[in-house]
Design an enzyme around this catalytic site. Structure first.
Site, PDB file in Angstrom:
ATOM      1  N   GLN A  24     -33.409  -1.429  -3.447  1.00 16.21           N
ATOM      2  CA  GLN A  24     -33.718  -1.936  -4.784  1.00 16.21           C
ATOM      3  C   GLN A  24     -32.456  -2.502  -5.438  1.00 16.21           C
ATOM      4  OE1 GLN A  24     -36.056   0.794  -7.246  1.00 16.21           O
ATOM      5  NE2 GLN A  24     -36.744   1.789  -5.362  1.00 16.21           N
TER       6      GLN A  24
HETATM    7  N1  LIG Z   1     -48.149  -4.844   7.181  1.00 19.48           N
HETATM    8  C1  LIG Z   1     -46.946  -4.297   7.282  1.00 19.48           C
HETATM    9  N2  LIG Z   1     -46.481  -3.507   6.297  1.00 19.48           N
HETATM   10  C2  LIG Z   1     -45.268  -2.957   6.444  1.00 19.48           C
HETATM   11  C3  LIG Z   1     -44.463  -3.182   7.597  1.00 19.48           C
HETATM   12  N3  LIG Z   1     -43.312  -2.503   7.434  1.00 19.48           N
HETATM   13  C4  LIG Z   1     -43.382  -1.894   6.244  1.00 19.48           C
HETATM   14  N4  LIG Z   1     -44.555  -2.167   5.646  1.00 19.48           N
HETATM   15  C5  LIG Z   1     -44.985  -1.702   4.320  1.00 19.48           C
HETATM   16  O1  LIG Z   1     -44.053  -2.203   3.361  1.00 19.48           O
HETATM   17  C6  LIG Z   1     -43.843  -1.266   2.317  1.00 19.48           C
HETATM   18  C7  LIG Z   1     -42.371  -0.970   2.163  1.00 19.48           C
HETATM   19  O2  LIG Z   1     -41.892  -0.305   3.303  1.00 19.48           O
HETATM   20  P1  LIG Z   1     -40.582   0.601   3.276  1.00 19.48           P
HETATM   21  O3  LIG Z   1     -40.350   1.056   4.662  1.00 19.48           O
HETATM   22  O4  LIG Z   1     -40.668   1.645   2.216  1.00 19.48           O
HETATM   23  O5  LIG Z   1     -39.493  -0.476   2.833  1.00 19.48           O
HETATM   24  P2  LIG Z   1     -37.930  -0.230   2.626  1.00 19.48           P
HETATM   25  O6  LIG Z   1     -37.232  -1.415   3.149  1.00 19.48           O
HETATM   26  O7  LIG Z   1     -37.524   1.087   3.193  1.00 19.48           O
HETATM   27  O8  LIG Z   1     -37.808  -0.219   1.044  1.00 19.48           O
HETATM   28  P3  LIG Z   1     -36.681   0.503   0.128  1.00 19.48           P
HETATM   29  O9  LIG Z   1     -36.565   1.917   0.576  1.00 19.48           O
HETATM   30  O10 LIG Z   1     -37.188   0.396  -1.289  1.00 19.48           O
HETATM   31  O11 LIG Z   1     -35.411  -0.268   0.312  1.00 19.48           O
HETATM   32  C8  LIG Z   1     -44.681  -0.037   2.691  1.00 19.48           C
HETATM   33  O12 LIG Z   1     -45.898  -0.107   1.969  1.00 19.48           O
HETATM   34  C9  LIG Z   1     -44.934  -0.182   4.175  1.00 19.48           C
HETATM   35  O13 LIG Z   1     -46.153   0.390   4.583  1.00 19.48           O
HETATM   36  C10 LIG Z   1     -44.988  -4.018   8.630  1.00 19.48           C
HETATM   37  O14 LIG Z   1     -44.385  -4.306   9.667  1.00 19.48           O
HETATM   38  N5  LIG Z   1     -46.231  -4.552   8.409  1.00 19.48           N
END
Ligand SMILES: Nc1nc2c(ncn2[C@@H]2O[C@H](COP(=O)(O)OP(=O)(O)OP(=O)(O)O)[C@@H](O)[C@H]2O)c(=O)[nH]1
Ligand SMILES: [Mg+2]
Length: 208
Positions: A70
């Protein structure tokens, strides 16, 4: 014996790598790591701070730092740069609107002295979503072909289907192992990148 040789020998004994997972919020960093660890991806929530995950791949212990993306948290990324062997930059390929931000943040990282020499893998994530940008579109939008300072690669993937994840991590382990331990795994990407040519093979762009 030179200092570099001593460092390499000590690292070789432990066979450890320090890998930083970074990218904008919602890119899928935590979800990718859960899938790679064989954990459920239900109910993943934004990372407020960081989490450490350990994976074993090809005989190496990967100490992975999953840092929240974020905007308010990005100034703290620099606290994690020290001794990083590889950066995995995760991109939400369906997030057309923030691609410019994504490129700007990546360029900022590549200018960091403490990340000099770190291997860079870009995961073009969420390829399972229709309307996602292709690997080539992400590569061009992030201007990866202009990167001279780091050995880099881009891999298309989906944290939901797990497609592309192991291939991407294998490339990282091979590159870091080749650099730190003189003995990467056998791979056709182990050649020098001095000519800075890029081949697209099986959905992977490799700087050779
Ligand atoms: N359809 C789809 N959704 C995904 C994929 N990877 C992650 N998501 C979705 O994207 C959203 C964010 O995923 P996170 O893994 O929390 O993202 P992050 O990069 O760790 O985010 P921060 O911790 O805020 O930096 C979640 O709702 C996941 O289910 C993917 O390959 N395909
Ligand atoms: Mg997260």
């Amino acid at each position: 014996m030179g200092l570099l040789t001593i460092i390499r020998k000590n690292k070789a004994k432990s066979k450890e790598m320090r890998i930083l997972f970074l990218g904008l919020d919602n890119a899928g960093k935590t979800t990718i790591l859960k899938t790679l660890s064989g954990q459920s991806i239900q109910g993943v929530s934004p990372t407020l701070g960081f989490e450490i995950k350990t994976l074993i791949r090809d005989g190496y212990t990967l100490n992975i730092w999953d840092v929240g993306g974020q905007k308010t948290l990005r100034p703290y990324w620099r606290n994690y740069f020290e001794s990083t062997d590889a950066v995995v930059w995760v991109v939400d390929s369906s997030d057309h609107l923030r691609l410019r931000d994504c490129g700007a943040e990546l360029r900022g990282l590549l200018n960091e002295d403490r990340l000099a020499g770190a291997t860079l893998l870009v995961f073009a994530n969420k390829q399972d979503l229709s309307g996602s940008l292709s690997l080539e579109q992400i590569r061009d939008a992030l201007e990866l072909n202009r990167i001279q300072s780091h050995k880099w690669n881009i891999q298309s993937c989906s944290a939901v289907t797990s497609e592309g994840l192991e291939q991407g991590m294998k490339w990282v382990v091979n590159e870091v192992a080749g650099r730190l331990y003189w003995s990467g795994l056998k791979s056709d990407s182990s050649t020098s990148n001095q000519q800075n040519q890029h081949d697209i093979q099986n959905g992977v762009t490799v700087s050779t």
